[in-house]
Every structure is written in C-alpha cells, then in structure tokens.
Design an enzyme around this catalytic site. Structure first.
Site, PDB file in Angstrom:
ATOM      1  N   SER A   5     -32.639  -6.765 -35.126  1.00 56.16           N
ATOM      2  CA  SER A   5     -33.431  -7.396 -36.446  1.00 56.16           C
ATOM      3  C   SER A   5     -34.812  -6.952 -36.570  1.00 56.16           C
ATOM      4  CB  SER A   5     -32.921  -8.868 -36.337  1.00 56.16           C
ATOM      5  OG  SER A   5     -33.061  -9.252 -37.666  1.00 56.16           O
ATOM      6  N   ASP A  63     -22.798  -7.725 -42.283  1.00 56.55           N
ATOM      7  CA  ASP A  63     -23.981  -8.561 -42.155  1.00 56.55           C
ATOM      8  C   ASP A  63     -24.562  -8.885 -43.419  1.00 56.55           C
ATOM      9  OD1 ASP A  63     -26.599  -9.150 -41.534  1.00 56.55           O
ATOM     10  OD2 ASP A  63     -26.880  -7.443 -40.090  1.00 56.55           O
ATOM     11  N   HIS A 120     -24.148 -10.351 -38.673  1.00 59.02           N
ATOM     12  CA  HIS A 120     -25.503 -10.026 -38.185  1.00 59.02           C
ATOM     13  C   HIS A 120     -25.541 -10.580 -36.571  1.00 59.02           C
ATOM     14  CE1 HIS A 120     -29.765  -8.985 -38.463  1.00 59.02           C
ATOM     15  NE2 HIS A 120     -30.142 -10.206 -37.867  1.00 59.02           N
TER      16      HIS A 120
END
Length: 259
Positions: free
Chosen positions: A94, A212, A240
């Site tokens: 991320s 995601d 995610h």
C-alpha cells in the site's frame, strides 16, 4: 528495540532471522507488527527480515510536521542500512509500496529486487482523492465509522463473512487507528511518484488484488506500465487486506519471484 536516524527523525525498526536481507514496509495505519507479524517467520528462516516503522507508526518519532514520500523513504533507507550490509530485496504494501518504489529509484545501490503490493503512483485522480478525503473526514468525525468504512473497503465480502458477527464486533473494539494515522492519510492525499517510476531499474514484481476497493487493481497495472523491468501478477479474488487473513497466494508469488 532498534533505532536509526533519518532527516531528524528517530526510526524504530525490527530485525529477525539471518541471511540475505529483505525489508518489509507497512502502509497507512499499520506498523511493522500489525502488517507483517503473521508472515515474518515465513521469511526469517532464510533471510534477515528488516521491518521499519515510518513516521506515525511504531516507536518512530520526528518533529510532528507534515509527512512526505521523501521522508518516509529515507526512514526506510536508514533502517535498512543500519540493519544489514549490501543490497536487499524490498517489499512494500500500500503506502509502503509507494515508499519502496521511491527507495529503489533514489538508492539503486540498496535494492536488489522490488515487490510492490497494492501500491499506486499518484492521488491526483478524482476517485483516489475522493477516497482519501473521505477517510480523512471520517477520522475527524467518527472513528467507529472510519473502522466500518475501512473494513468494508479493505476486505472482500468473503473475508468479512468469514469473520462473522463476533469477529466484526471484535474488529470494532480494537483501539485502532493510531494517532499517527492522520498525518499518513494526509500524505496519501499528496502522493505522486510518477517522475520516479521510469528511473527504477531493478527487477520488480507488482501484485494487485482483483477485489481491492481501497487501491483498485488498475493502479497496479499503471505501475507495471511505468516500470520497465517489472512483471505484473494479480490475485483476482482478494481485497486489499485479505492477505492478512489468507497470505498464501501472495507468499507463493513473492517466493517465486525472490527465489
């Protein structure tokens, strides 16, 4: 606890195992333990695993000012250089993927191979800005709603159902998010590493998740288009943060690339 210095900050990091170096870089609202504790043993049997905490997470301290990609990438760099000798493999998740890409671009001597998991290149587009603005507004108005929004966009429906009613109630009772998340969200709104991506010359694996809703898989595809020596892998049925619960598909990809 181990510490390194970078740009006036005191960077807290963890080290496990022995062997070739592997740095694991967390994302917004996470830290070295919350994001990677469940997979550290998988890697540390054959590698020296370095887990830095950038500003807003863990025991890392700084002057409290606005964060930048330059700052957090230099914090990662300082921790890695303090922990191990020679080039290392770097895996970022991320916002950690954004930082890892910046490290590879700015310090090519330090990075041997790069893994970018659910990363993105910029937050200039309408959808990305809308997402982070919503996250920031929820943080400042209702933290329980922030948790609910994070769960609904961070996990796939299958994983949320796997948690069950009791598991979701436990999720809401957790003291997360940490105070430092506000500065990290503000940084998320300011991300733009597009100029750096063409300069990355190391072999790179980019992993996107098909379900995601935080960082859509299209963002991983854009990273792949911009990094010359990259390969793209997609895990179609995961959200995610699903790999926090079911890491095996991601670990197989990472092992195959690094080994």
């Amino acid at each position: 606890m181990r510490y390194a210095s970078a740009h006036g900050s005191r960077v807290h990091y963890e080290v496990d195992g022995t062997g070739p170096g592997l740095a694991l870089v967390h994302g917004i609202g996470g830290d070295a333990d919350k994001v990677f504790a469940h997979v550290t043993d998988h890697f540390s049997g054959s590698r020296t695993v370095v887990r830095p905490n950038f500003s807003g997470s863990g025991g890392t301290t700084d002057d409290g000012g606005p964060l930048s990609i330059e700052l957090i990438s230099e914090q990662v760099t300082a921790a890695v250089r303090a922990a191990v000798d020679g080039p290392v493999d770097v895996l970022g998740f991320s916002l950690g993927a954004v930082a890892a890409a910046a490290v590879a671009a700015r310090h090519p001597d330090l990075v041997r191979r790069l893994v970018l998991v659910a990363g993105w290149s910029h937050t200039a587009g309408p959808r990305n800005r809308f997402y982070f603005q919503t996250w920031r507004r929820l943080l400042h108005t209702d933290r329980e709603l922030l948790k609910r929004f994070t769960a609904l966009t961070g996990y796939s429906a299958a994983v949320l159902d796997h948690f069950g009613h009791d598991g979701l109630a436990h999720f809401l009772s957790d003291p997360w998010p940490p105070e430092g998340i506000a500065r990290q969200i503000d940084l998320g709104l300011d991300v733009d590493i597009r100029p750096l991506l063409p300069t990355i010359q190391v072999p790179t694996l980019i992993v996107g998740f098909g379900r995601d809703a935080m960082v859509p898989v299209e963002e991983s595809r854009r990273l792949h288009e911009a990094i010359a020596r990259s390969e793209l892998a997609e895990i179609p049925d995961q959200g995610h943060m699903d790999w926090f619960v079911r890491p095996e598909p991601l670990l197989r990809l990472v092992d195959g690339f690094l080994d």
